[in-house]
Scaffold this motif. Structure first.
Motif, PDB file in Angstrom:
ATOM      1  N   GLY A 264       0.494  -1.327  -0.024  1.00 30.92           N
ATOM      2  CA  GLY A 264       0.227  -0.044  -0.053  1.00 30.92           C
ATOM      3  C   GLY A 264       0.923   1.138  -0.019  1.00 30.92           C
ATOM      4  O   GLY A 264       1.662   1.167   0.456  1.00 30.92           O
ATOM      5  N   GLU A 265      -0.231   2.715  -0.177  1.00 32.18           N
ATOM      6  CA  GLU A 265       0.819   3.822   0.235  1.00 32.18           C
ATOM      7  C   GLU A 265       1.497   3.795   1.553  1.00 32.18           C
ATOM      8  O   GLU A 265       0.555   3.436   2.519  1.00 32.18           O
ATOM      9  N   PRO A 266       2.501   4.887   1.203  1.00 32.24           N
ATOM     10  CA  PRO A 266       2.804   5.193   2.746  1.00 32.24           C
ATOM     11  C   PRO A 266       2.041   6.138   3.408  1.00 32.24           C
ATOM     12  O   PRO A 266       0.913   6.317   2.688  1.00 32.24           O
ATOM     13  N   PRO A 267       2.421   6.333   4.932  1.00 25.31           N
ATOM     14  CA  PRO A 267       1.674   6.732   5.402  1.00 25.31           C
ATOM     15  C   PRO A 267       1.452   7.895   5.092  1.00 25.31           C
ATOM     16  O   PRO A 267       2.421   9.275   4.635  1.00 25.31           O
ATOM     17  N   ARG A 268       0.841   9.137   5.371  1.00 21.34           N
ATOM     18  CA  ARG A 268       0.076   9.929   5.206  1.00 21.34           C
ATOM     19  C   ARG A 268       0.927  11.142   5.639  1.00 21.34           C
ATOM     20  O   ARG A 268       0.283  11.832   7.271  1.00 21.34           O
TER      21      ARG A 268
ATOM     22  N   SER B  66      -3.370  -3.830   1.095  1.00 24.67           N
ATOM     23  CA  SER B  66      -4.215  -4.999   1.420  1.00 24.67           C
ATOM     24  C   SER B  66      -2.552  -6.007   0.703  1.00 24.67           C
ATOM     25  O   SER B  66      -3.215  -5.825  -0.224  1.00 24.67           O
ATOM     26  N   GLU B  67      -2.514  -6.868   1.139  1.00 26.49           N
ATOM     27  CA  GLU B  67      -1.061  -7.802   0.992  1.00 26.49           C
ATOM     28  C   GLU B  67      -2.174  -8.386   0.434  1.00 26.49           C
ATOM     29  O   GLU B  67      -1.562  -9.256  -0.407  1.00 26.49           O
ATOM     30  N   GLN B  68      -3.440  -9.049   0.395  1.00 27.99           N
ATOM     31  CA  GLN B  68      -3.905  -9.862  -0.814  1.00 27.99           C
ATOM     32  C   GLN B  68      -4.482  -9.699  -2.052  1.00 27.99           C
ATOM     33  O   GLN B  68      -4.376  -9.751  -2.937  1.00 27.99           O
ATOM     34  N   ARG B  69      -4.437  -7.931  -1.617  1.00 27.46           N
ATOM     35  CA  ARG B  69      -5.611  -7.259  -2.837  1.00 27.46           C
ATOM     36  C   ARG B  69      -3.329  -7.686  -4.064  1.00 27.46           C
ATOM     37  O   ARG B  69      -3.912  -7.607  -5.205  1.00 27.46           O
ATOM     38  N   ALA B  70      -2.537  -6.973  -3.251  1.00 26.93           N
ATOM     39  CA  ALA B  70      -1.114  -6.912  -3.602  1.00 26.93           C
ATOM     40  C   ALA B  70      -1.072  -7.876  -4.818  1.00 26.93           C
ATOM     41  O   ALA B  70      -0.165  -7.943  -5.187  1.00 26.93           O
ATOM     42  N   ASN B  71      -0.978  -9.382  -3.817  1.00 28.66           N
ATOM     43  CA  ASN B  71      -0.882 -10.277  -4.704  1.00 28.66           C
ATOM     44  C   ASN B  71      -1.132 -10.756  -5.822  1.00 28.66           C
ATOM     45  O   ASN B  71      -0.851 -11.657  -6.258  1.00 28.66           O
ATOM     46  N   LEU B  72      -2.795 -10.250  -6.041  1.00 33.73           N
ATOM     47  CA  LEU B  72      -3.619 -10.315  -6.846  1.00 33.73           C
ATOM     48  C   LEU B  72      -2.908  -9.674  -8.204  1.00 33.73           C
ATOM     49  O   LEU B  72      -2.914  -9.759  -8.931  1.00 33.73           O
TER      50      LEU B  72
ATOM     51  N   GLU C 115      -1.158  -0.417 -10.907  1.00 33.83           N
ATOM     52  CA  GLU C 115      -0.538   0.731 -10.353  1.00 33.83           C
ATOM     53  C   GLU C 115      -0.989   0.310  -8.449  1.00 33.83           C
ATOM     54  O   GLU C 115      -0.388   0.227  -7.203  1.00 33.83           O
ATOM     55  N   ASP C 116      -1.764  -0.521  -8.543  1.00 31.00           N
ATOM     56  CA  ASP C 116      -1.903  -1.358  -7.292  1.00 31.00           C
ATOM     57  C   ASP C 116      -1.209  -2.438  -6.206  1.00 31.00           C
ATOM     58  O   ASP C 116      -1.719  -3.251  -5.560  1.00 31.00           O
ATOM     59  N   ALA C 117      -0.186  -2.590  -7.296  1.00 29.45           N
ATOM     60  CA  ALA C 117       0.574  -3.905  -7.119  1.00 29.45           C
ATOM     61  C   ALA C 117       1.863  -2.770  -5.894  1.00 29.45           C
ATOM     62  O   ALA C 117       3.307  -3.103  -6.372  1.00 29.45           O
ATOM     63  N   ARG C 118       1.854  -1.858  -5.166  1.00 37.52           N
ATOM     64  CA  ARG C 118       2.367  -1.473  -4.400  1.00 37.52           C
ATOM     65  C   ARG C 118       2.964  -2.263  -2.613  1.00 37.52           C
ATOM     66  O   ARG C 118       2.513  -2.917  -2.921  1.00 37.52           O
TER      67      ARG C 118
ATOM     68  N   SER D 257      10.780 -22.762 -24.566  1.00 38.47           N
ATOM     69  CA  SER D 257       9.771 -23.140 -23.696  1.00 38.47           C
ATOM     70  C   SER D 257      10.239 -22.087 -22.352  1.00 38.47           C
ATOM     71  O   SER D 257      11.449 -22.437 -22.492  1.00 38.47           O
ATOM     72  N   PHE D 258       9.451 -21.805 -21.485  1.00 36.17           N
ATOM     73  CA  PHE D 258      10.036 -20.968 -19.883  1.00 36.17           C
ATOM     74  C   PHE D 258       8.529 -21.544 -18.965  1.00 36.17           C
ATOM     75  O   PHE D 258       7.503 -22.349 -19.113  1.00 36.17           O
ATOM     76  N   SER D 259       8.434 -21.192 -17.527  1.00 36.88           N
ATOM     77  CA  SER D 259       7.984 -21.150 -16.957  1.00 36.88           C
ATOM     78  C   SER D 259       8.389 -19.968 -16.135  1.00 36.88           C
ATOM     79  O   SER D 259       9.551 -19.685 -15.916  1.00 36.88           O
ATOM     80  N   LEU D 260       7.252 -18.914 -15.099  1.00 37.31           N
ATOM     81  CA  LEU D 260       7.170 -18.363 -14.282  1.00 37.31           C
ATOM     82  C   LEU D 260       6.623 -18.530 -12.784  1.00 37.31           C
ATOM     83  O   LEU D 260       5.573 -19.293 -12.950  1.00 37.31           O
ATOM     84  N   ARG D 261       7.159 -18.412 -12.103  1.00 41.48           N
ATOM     85  CA  ARG D 261       6.637 -18.195 -10.702  1.00 41.48           C
ATOM     86  C   ARG D 261       6.504 -16.714 -10.114  1.00 41.48           C
ATOM     87  O   ARG D 261       7.512 -15.876 -10.417  1.00 41.48           O
ATOM     88  N   VAL D 262       5.715 -16.241  -9.276  1.00 43.95           N
ATOM     89  CA  VAL D 262       5.239 -14.778  -8.532  1.00 43.95           C
ATOM     90  C   VAL D 262       5.645 -15.238  -7.175  1.00 43.95           C
ATOM     91  O   VAL D 262       5.042 -15.938  -6.488  1.00 43.95           O
ATOM     92  N   VAL D 263       6.576 -14.035  -6.586  1.00 44.35           N
ATOM     93  CA  VAL D 263       6.700 -13.817  -5.222  1.00 44.35           C
ATOM     94  C   VAL D 263       5.582 -12.887  -4.988  1.00 44.35           C
ATOM     95  O   VAL D 263       5.899 -11.614  -5.713  1.00 44.35           O
ATOM     96  N   GLY D 264       4.881 -13.452  -4.083  1.00 47.22           N
ATOM     97  CA  GLY D 264       4.125 -12.589  -2.909  1.00 47.22           C
ATOM     98  C   GLY D 264       4.510 -11.573  -1.599  1.00 47.22           C
ATOM     99  O   GLY D 264       6.039 -11.810  -1.704  1.00 47.22           O
ATOM    100  N   LEU D 265       3.703 -11.855  -1.268  1.00 47.07           N
ATOM    101  CA  LEU D 265       3.457 -10.536   0.282  1.00 47.07           C
ATOM    102  C   LEU D 265       2.871 -11.873   0.912  1.00 47.07           C
ATOM    103  O   LEU D 265       1.296 -11.030   1.159  1.00 47.07           O
ATOM    104  N   GLU D 266       3.301 -11.999   2.310  1.00 40.94           N
ATOM    105  CA  GLU D 266       2.518 -12.844   3.374  1.00 40.94           C
ATOM    106  C   GLU D 266       3.071 -12.478   4.374  1.00 40.94           C
ATOM    107  O   GLU D 266       4.554 -12.897   5.243  1.00 40.94           O
TER     108      GLU D 266
END
Length: 243
Positions: free
Chosen positions: A50-54, A108-114, A154-157, A198-207
């Motif tokens: 998410g965004e930094p503090p205001r 939201s970590e869930q939203r960032a992961n999506l 933009e929401d992958a912050r 051929s190729f493969s991609l794996r995604v690093v998320g946040l938990e």
């Protein structure tokens, strides 16, 4: 009420004055509570979504808190509080009203992961099309990095403890199951064969503030694969994961 801390004034007048300004101080203090909670959570973890503090809202809450505390001291000491205490509360309220009307985007970590996954799927689809058109994909990570930057949402912050944004990265690995030396949320771990077919991609998320590989419904790492197949029909755009 007189402006010097040493002056006295009727108890009732001081009580009314303190009550009014304490009620006003509750506005910036309440508005800044989620920001302080976000700051404490961010400082306790390597990464946060998410965004930094205001920051202006945080400053406003401090100003209001200092003014309110001085008003309480004056009330308890049966003496008039200085004018700067009331001014500090009013300044905090004014800044809050000017800057705190619009809430920040969802942290939201869930939203960032999506959002990470949506960006990865866009890259995957682009490279599958290229694979079917030219029978190969780039072996070097440069074109993949460019594709990820084009697809980045933009929401992958994600930010680090210093509240610095974490940029998207494509990290090439030597084997399909190999891990990068350093995992960062939003990374795409890329394995591509030397011939580019051929190729493969794996995604690093946040938990819980930690980088983790996103997983599929079976609990295993989620892998986006591409393999040249001349009989495969043209790829269809994938459905969006987020609005």
């Amino acid at each position: 009420m007189r402006g010097r801390a040493g002056d006295t004034s009727p108890w009732g007048l001081r009580l009314v004055h303190a009550g009014v300004f304490l009620a006003l101080a509750a506005v910036p203090l309440g508005a800044a509570f989620p920001e302080w909670r976000h700051v404490l959570g961010a400082l306790s973890r390597p990464f946060h979504a998410g965004e930094p503090p205001r920051w202006l809202l945080l400053v406003a809450s401090v100003s209001a808190a200092v003014g309110a505390a001085r008003l309480l001291v004056g009330l308890a000491g049966r003496r008039s509080a200085p004018l700067w205490a009331s001014a500090a509360v009013l300044a905090g309220v004014a800044v809050t009203l000017a800057t705190g009307r619009t809430p920040p985007a969802e942290r939201s970590e869930q939203r960032a992961n999506l959002a990470f996954l949506a960006s990865a799927r866009s890259v995957h689809l682009e490279m599958v099309r290229q694979l079917q058109d030219s029978a190969e994909v780039p072996v070097e990570p440069g074109p993949w990095q460019a594709a990820l930057e084009r697809a980045w949402r933009e929401d992958a912050r994600v930010r680090d403890r210093a509240f610095q944004p974490v940029p998207p990265r494509v990290v090439r690995v030597a084997e399909p199951e190999a891990r990068a030396e350093r995992a960062v949320p939003g990374d795409l771990w890329l394995f591509v064969t030397p011939d580019g077919v051929s190729f493969s991609l794996r995604v690093v998320g946040l938990e819980a503030g930690q980088p983790v590989l996103l997983r599929d419904d079976t609990g295993g790492p989620l892998v986006l694969r591409g393999l040249f197949n001349p009989d495969l029909p043209d790829a269809e755009p994938s459905a969006p994961l987020l609005p």
